[in-house]
Scaffold this motif. Structure first.
Motif, PDB file in Angstrom:
ATOM      1  N   GLY A  75     -16.198   5.797  36.773  1.00 24.26           N
ATOM      2  CA  GLY A  75     -15.250   6.900  36.589  1.00 24.26           C
ATOM      3  C   GLY A  75     -15.500   7.628  35.285  1.00 24.26           C
ATOM      4  O   GLY A  75     -15.364   8.851  35.196  1.00 24.26           O
ATOM      5  N   ALA A  76     -15.895   6.870  34.253  1.00 22.34           N
ATOM      6  CA  ALA A  76     -16.202   7.470  32.956  1.00 22.34           C
ATOM      7  C   ALA A  76     -17.380   8.437  33.071  1.00 22.34           C
ATOM      8  O   ALA A  76     -17.383   9.499  32.456  1.00 22.34           O
ATOM      9  CB  ALA A  76     -16.508   6.378  31.932  1.00 22.34           C
ATOM     10  N   ILE A  77     -18.349   8.075  33.880  1.00 23.40           N
ATOM     11  CA  ILE A  77     -19.506   8.954  34.087  1.00 23.40           C
ATOM     12  C   ILE A  77     -19.058  10.267  34.721  1.00 23.40           C
ATOM     13  O   ILE A  77     -19.494  11.346  34.309  1.00 23.40           O
ATOM     14  CB  ILE A  77     -20.578   8.243  34.942  1.00 23.40           C
ATOM     15  N   ALA A  78     -18.155  10.190  35.689  1.00 20.62           N
ATOM     16  CA  ALA A  78     -17.630  11.402  36.335  1.00 20.62           C
ATOM     17  C   ALA A  78     -16.830  12.240  35.339  1.00 20.62           C
ATOM     18  O   ALA A  78     -16.931  13.469  35.335  1.00 20.62           O
ATOM     19  CB  ALA A  78     -16.770  11.038  37.542  1.00 20.62           C
ATOM     20  N   ILE A  79     -16.046  11.594  34.473  1.00 30.07           N
ATOM     21  CA  ILE A  79     -15.289  12.326  33.456  1.00 30.07           C
ATOM     22  C   ILE A  79     -16.262  13.045  32.524  1.00 30.07           C
ATOM     23  O   ILE A  79     -16.059  14.199  32.153  1.00 30.07           O
ATOM     24  CB  ILE A  79     -14.366  11.382  32.658  1.00 30.07           C
ATOM     25  N   GLY A  80     -17.329  12.370  32.152  1.00 29.56           N
ATOM     26  CA  GLY A  80     -18.328  12.967  31.276  1.00 29.56           C
ATOM     27  C   GLY A  80     -18.976  14.211  31.855  1.00 29.56           C
ATOM     28  O   GLY A  80     -19.484  15.059  31.126  1.00 29.56           O
ATOM     29  N   ALA A  81     -18.937  14.338  33.163  1.00 32.95           N
ATOM     30  CA  ALA A  81     -19.508  15.525  33.818  1.00 32.95           C
ATOM     31  C   ALA A  81     -18.557  16.718  33.788  1.00 32.95           C
ATOM     32  O   ALA A  81     -18.947  17.831  34.127  1.00 32.95           O
ATOM     33  CB  ALA A  81     -19.890  15.185  35.248  1.00 32.95           C
ATOM     34  N   MET A  82     -17.308  16.505  33.370  1.00 29.53           N
ATOM     35  CA  MET A  82     -16.320  17.588  33.313  1.00 29.53           C
ATOM     36  C   MET A  82     -16.440  18.305  31.972  1.00 29.53           C
ATOM     37  O   MET A  82     -15.569  18.226  31.111  1.00 29.53           O
ATOM     38  CB  MET A  82     -14.911  17.025  33.498  1.00 29.53           C
ATOM     39  N   THR A  83     -17.506  19.038  31.796  1.00 26.23           N
ATOM     40  CA  THR A  83     -17.844  19.605  30.492  1.00 26.23           C
ATOM     41  C   THR A  83     -16.888  20.692  30.006  1.00 26.23           C
ATOM     42  O   THR A  83     -16.944  21.069  28.839  1.00 26.23           O
ATOM     43  CB  THR A  83     -19.283  20.145  30.500  1.00 26.23           C
ATOM     44  N   SER A  84     -16.003  21.185  30.852  1.00 24.51           N
ATOM     45  CA  SER A  84     -15.032  22.195  30.415  1.00 24.51           C
ATOM     46  C   SER A  84     -13.805  21.568  29.755  1.00 24.51           C
ATOM     47  O   SER A  84     -12.979  22.280  29.186  1.00 24.51           O
ATOM     48  CB  SER A  84     -14.599  23.063  31.592  1.00 24.51           C
ATOM     49  N   LEU A  85     -13.674  20.242  29.799  1.00 24.49           N
ATOM     50  CA  LEU A  85     -12.495  19.587  29.224  1.00 24.49           C
ATOM     51  C   LEU A  85     -12.391  19.829  27.724  1.00 24.49           C
ATOM     52  O   LEU A  85     -13.365  19.690  26.992  1.00 24.49           O
ATOM     53  CB  LEU A  85     -12.531  18.079  29.470  1.00 24.49           C
ATOM     54  N   GLU A  86     -11.175  20.162  27.287  1.00 29.46           N
ATOM     55  CA  GLU A  86     -10.867  20.299  25.863  1.00 29.46           C
ATOM     56  C   GLU A  86      -9.883  19.231  25.412  1.00 29.46           C
ATOM     57  O   GLU A  86      -9.770  18.970  24.222  1.00 29.46           O
ATOM     58  CB  GLU A  86     -10.314  21.689  25.577  1.00 29.46           C
ATOM     59  N   GLY A  87      -9.169  18.646  26.352  1.00 28.73           N
ATOM     60  CA  GLY A  87      -8.209  17.590  26.050  1.00 28.73           C
ATOM     61  C   GLY A  87      -8.354  16.454  27.033  1.00 28.73           C
ATOM     62  O   GLY A  87      -8.430  16.683  28.246  1.00 28.73           O
ATOM     63  N   LEU A  88      -8.423  15.234  26.503  1.00 27.52           N
ATOM     64  CA  LEU A  88      -8.600  14.054  27.353  1.00 27.52           C
ATOM     65  C   LEU A  88      -7.763  12.913  26.809  1.00 27.52           C
ATOM     66  O   LEU A  88      -7.848  12.577  25.627  1.00 27.52           O
ATOM     67  CB  LEU A  88     -10.074  13.644  27.397  1.00 27.52           C
ATOM     68  N   VAL A  89      -6.949  12.319  27.694  1.00 29.36           N
ATOM     69  CA  VAL A  89      -6.135  11.171  27.328  1.00 29.36           C
ATOM     70  C   VAL A  89      -6.514  10.015  28.252  1.00 29.36           C
ATOM     71  O   VAL A  89      -6.363  10.097  29.466  1.00 29.36           O
ATOM     72  CB  VAL A  89      -4.619  11.474  27.452  1.00 29.36           C
ATOM     73  N   LEU A  90      -7.014   8.943  27.633  1.00 29.80           N
ATOM     74  CA  LEU A  90      -7.370   7.726  28.357  1.00 29.80           C
ATOM     75  C   LEU A  90      -6.602   6.531  27.805  1.00 29.80           C
ATOM     76  O   LEU A  90      -7.034   5.393  27.949  1.00 29.80           O
ATOM     77  CB  LEU A  90      -8.881   7.472  28.259  1.00 29.80           C
TER      78      LEU A  90
END
Length: 181
Positions: free
Chosen positions: A46-61
């Motif tokens: 799942g982390a790999i898929a999140i890493g592909a979301m290059t437009s993200l400016e805010g991430l809460v894990l």
């Protein structure tokens, strides 16, 4: 279709799996903010898929305890446009993770690492020296931090507005005074 979605909060969504994250990546190309707090099924794929979301400016894990050091690093290296990052209670956040990713986080303005017990002064010194645009740092209950972290933050993070160092007994008057000067 969720194609135009900009913000998605899936806190405590117990059915969010790595496959769901892949679907979000595929269908939400304009997503800027993603909150996956306390999703205990989320792991490194799942982390790999999140890493592909290059437009993200805010991430809460926050509380995503099954993502490893390598998974966190994969996300952070890929998401160079992040401005807000919350990795509180994540077991995968270590000095090694911070050292290998800090160079990729130069856009970061807010970093929340509350209760990350494997972070020491080494990680914070490295991070603060490279992420000089930080305006907010939260490291509540990161028990391995000391005055050395405070001195480094005060030296490099000149735009800092918010600092949370609650419950850190190794910070003395010297560390607090360095922040205030």
């Amino acid at each position: 279709s969720w194609g135009q979605l900009r913000s998605l909060d899936l806190t405590l969504s117990n059915d969010v799996t790595n496959e769901v994250i892949s679907e979000i990546f595929t269908n939400c190309k304009y997503l800027k903010y993603l909150d996956l707090s306390l999703n205990l099924k989320l792991t490194d794929p799942g982390a790999i898929a999140i890493g592909a979301m290059t437009s993200l400016e805010g991430l809460v894990l926050s509380g995503c305890t099954r993502i490893s050091n390598n998974g966190i690093a994969t996300i952070l290296i890929a998401l160079e446009s992040l401005k807000y990052l919350d990795l509180s209670f994540c077991n995968g956040v270590t000095d090694t993770c911070l050292a290998t990713t800090s160079n990729h986080l130069r856009s970061l303005t807010c970093l929340v690492l509350n209760h990350c017990q494997d972070i020491t002064d080494i990680g914070i010194v490295h991070l603060s020296s490279l992420c000089t645009g930080l305006k907010a740092i939260e490291v509540e209950d990161c028990k391995n931090l000391s005055d050395e972290s405070m001195i480094s933050i005060s030296t490099y993070c000149k735009s800092l507005d918010i600092l949370n160092v609650n419950c850190i007994s190794n910070i003395t008057d010297k560390g607090i005074i360095s922040i205030c000067n």
